[in-house]
Motif scaffolding. Structure first.
Motif, mmCIF file in Angstrom:
data_model
loop_
_atom_site.group_PDB
_atom_site.id
_atom_site.type_symbol
_atom_site.label_atom_id
_atom_site.label_comp_id
_atom_site.label_asym_id
_atom_site.label_seq_id
_atom_site.Cartn_x
_atom_site.Cartn_y
_atom_site.Cartn_z
ATOM 1 N N THR A 422 0.839 -1.199 0.000
ATOM 2 C CA THR A 422 0.000 0.000 0.000
ATOM 3 C C THR A 422 0.873 1.248 0.000
ATOM 4 O O THR A 422 1.807 1.351 0.789
ATOM 5 C CB THR A 422 -0.905 0.009 1.244
ATOM 6 N N GLN A 481 -4.282 0.070 4.353
ATOM 7 C CA GLN A 481 -4.908 -0.807 3.362
ATOM 8 C C GLN A 481 -6.350 -0.400 3.103
ATOM 9 O O GLN A 481 -6.816 -0.419 1.960
ATOM 10 C CB GLN A 481 -4.841 -2.256 3.838
ATOM 11 N N ALA A 501 -4.953 -7.537 -0.463
ATOM 12 C CA ALA A 501 -5.043 -6.153 -0.018
ATOM 13 C C ALA A 501 -5.672 -5.987 1.353
ATOM 14 O O ALA A 501 -5.784 -4.862 1.840
ATOM 15 C CB ALA A 501 -5.859 -5.338 -1.036
#
Length: 600
Positions: A422, A481, A501
């Motif tokens: 991220t 995230q 993710a």
């Protein structure tokens, strides 16, 4: 030199009008410099010497001398100002142009090209190399303009006294030889220094980017030493360049000065013989003194040419790089959400092939989990799906249209990828979610709610206006995230790809996110790279990758029942936990047995 002049020719053709003004201003300066020699000679012959000889001077002669000297001085000043201003405009415009072209090329080139080039080198191409390529443009208009002065001075000397002029002209062959030796000595040294400058940038960027690893593993001394060694090499290379320049510049100054001494010596003899008068000797000597300046101006240009060629070559290596992606004119058809087809796709990093004949399809609106062991090609496949890279073989279609056939930006408008790593900018929460999109706060909050991020954002000091720091350092990994997920959601993608993710988010929050994405009024086709069984179980279908191939596909329950590799992978954590629990239970039983034996 030929290459360097070719580089300068590019700038002259690009900025013709501004360069012409700079050269004109430099020509005015050169012409007035020569005119000042004539004015000085006239004043010497008609004002200074009569004053010494007769003890008197006419007002007309005095004012004429003053006006001549002041007039040429004012015009020289105008020429200097115009030359410097417009030469600077040409130089900085060309530097800015090169930086823009390099940056645009970086954006055009595929991710595979960037994988092969260190970030520090790319930074150097866009900054130091672009600056070096156009460094000679600052003295170039002066050098071109003072050629007028050079020829005017030469003609003036020939008309005044051909013998003294010919004596003085003997310095030109010496200067030509000096420049030739200088170029050959300097060029390899500048090339090495420019390369080391890129390497220093590369090490610095890598060390700063990996600051967490460096500090947590106690490698500060090692990184400092690595940077120090390369910085010292750059220092030594620059010193070597400076040493050659330091030798060249005094010699360039000395040769014309030596010529002035020779001219004065010969001129004194001719003055004694009556061949010339005092005013003519002063005029020729002063004109010859002026020749040192145009020679120095040309020398400044020649001194920068090796560095310019190196910078230009390094910039051109980026601009000429192949591999830029080609685009069609199509737009993906259909309405929300999008369907995906992957047909016989292969991809390799150099000689290492990571995907082999991968084929599967995802129906519009479905959620598919990509599951596989580390190195099976899952992340590479996600990059292919959003066309960060192109497959070496096979095709990926979005709503039946091949990604290569889509117009520039069409994939980005239809699909969004939330990667493993991220990245947040040093901006506000709102800025990191919208990234320049004109989105009202209501939609930003809606995206944050869907990403389960609205709660902690509301508790921040300034809400959406809170700055998150470089790379989002003020937030936890799970919070970063969720901000990144909201960034994708706010764009309402028809295809949403999550590359592990939600790995930093607890399972309950992850389940809420996935359920929310599925039940959203503007649902997307979702492809999620997952490892947790709870996450995988939420998917409509699972595609199991192993060694770069699709080993099996089906529902989670079907793969558990029939695919041993899949079963071993997704139950590994549960089996490990069960083994730990069994070991702990055995140890507890053993302790109890020992306690009972002691009491007996």
């Amino acid at each position: 030199m030929r290459q360097g002049l070719g580089v300068l020719g590019v700038a002259v053709r690009t900025e013709k009008a501004v360069f012409a003004i700079a050269v004109l201003a430099s020509g005015v300066y050169g012409g007035m410099t020569v005119a000042s020699a004539w004015a000085l000679g006239w004043a010497t012959e008609n004002a200074v010497l009569p004053a010494f000889e007769a003890g008197d001077i006419t007002a007309g002669a005095l004012w004429t001398a003053v006006l001549l000297i002041m007039g040429t001085a004012v015009l020289k000043a105008i020429g200097v100002a115009g030359r410097r201003i417009f030469a600077g405009v040409v130089q900085y415009r060309m530097q800015a142009r090169s930086r823009r072209e390099v940056t645009k090329q970086y954006l055009r080139l595929p991710l595979a090209w960037h994988h092969r080039h260190p970030t520090g080198q790319l930074l150097s191409n866009a900054s130091a190399d672009a600056e070096a390529a156009w460094a000679p443009l600052a003295p170039l208009p002066m050098a071109v303009g003072v050629i007028v002065m050079l020829f005017t001075a030469a003609i003036g000397m020939l008309l005044t006294d051909p013998v003294l002029a010919l004596v003085g002209f003997l310095i030109f062959p010496a200067i030509a030889v000096l420049n030739l030796v200088y170029q050959r000595r300097l060029s390899p040294l500048v090339t090495r220094a420019q390369q080391l400058r890129a390497e220093v940038s590369e090490i610095a960027h890598e060390s700063f980017d990996g600051a967490l690893v460096v500090k947590t593993l106690g490698r500060e001394a090692l990184e400092t030493d690595r940077f120090r060694r390369r910085a010292y090499e750059l220092r030594d290379a620059n010193i070597a360049v400076g040493r050659v320049r330091g030798l060249f510049d005094p010699m360039l100054e000395a040769v014309p000065t030596l010529g002035v001494l020779i001219v004065l010596a010969v001129g004194a003899l001719r003055l004694t013989n009556g061949a010339i008068n005092s005013g003519e000797l002063v005029q020729v000597a002063y004109l010859f003194t002026l020749l040192a300046f145009p020679i120095r101006a040309l020398g400044w240009v020649l001194a920068e040419l090796p560095r310019s060629v190196v910078g230009w070559t390094r910039v051109q290596s980026v601009l000429d790089a192949s591999g830029s992606m080609e685009y069609g004119a199509a737009e993906p058809g259909g309405v929300r959400p999008a369907g995906v087809e992957v047909e016989d796709v292969a991809y390799a990093y150099g000689d290492s092939e990571v995907l082999h004949g991968v084929s599967f399809d995802v129906a519009a609106g479905r959620t598919v989990a990509l599951v596989g062991p580390t190195g099976s090609g899952k992340s590479t496949l996600t990059q292919l799906l959003v066309r960060l890279i192109d497959p070496g073989a096979g095709e990926i279609r979005l709503d039946g249209v091949g990604l290569r056939e889509l117009a520039y930006g069409a994939v980005a408008r239809a699909a969004a990828l939330v990667p493993q790593q991220t990245f947040l900018f040093d901006d506000t929460v709102r800025g990191n979610v919208t990234l320049g999109l004109d989105v009202p706060d209501e939609e930003v909050w809606a995206a944050l709610r869907l990403a389960q991020a609205d709660g902690f954002v509301a508790r921040l000091a300034e809400g959406l206006g809170t700055r998150v720091g470089e790379r989002g350092t003020t937030l936890s990994g799970g919070q970063r995230q969720r901000i990144a997920l909201a960034r994708a959601i706010v764009r309402r993608p028809r295809l949403l790809i999550l590359d592990d993710a939600t790995s930093s988010v607890d399972p309950q929050v992850e389940a809420k996110i996935l359920y929310g994405l599925r039940d959203s009024a503007e649902s997307s086709t979702t492809i999620v790279v997952a490892y947790r069984m709870a996450t995988i179980a939420l998917a409509d279908e699972v595609v199991f990758l192993e060694r770069g191939r699709v080993e099996d596909r089906g529902t989670h329950e079907e793969l558990l029942a029939r695919c041993e590799g899949y079963r071993n992978l997704v139950t590994a954590y549960e089996r490990e936990e069960a083994e730990r629990a069994a070991i702990a239970a055995d140890a507890e039983d053993l302790n109890e047995d020992e306690a009972e034996g002691v009491s007996a």
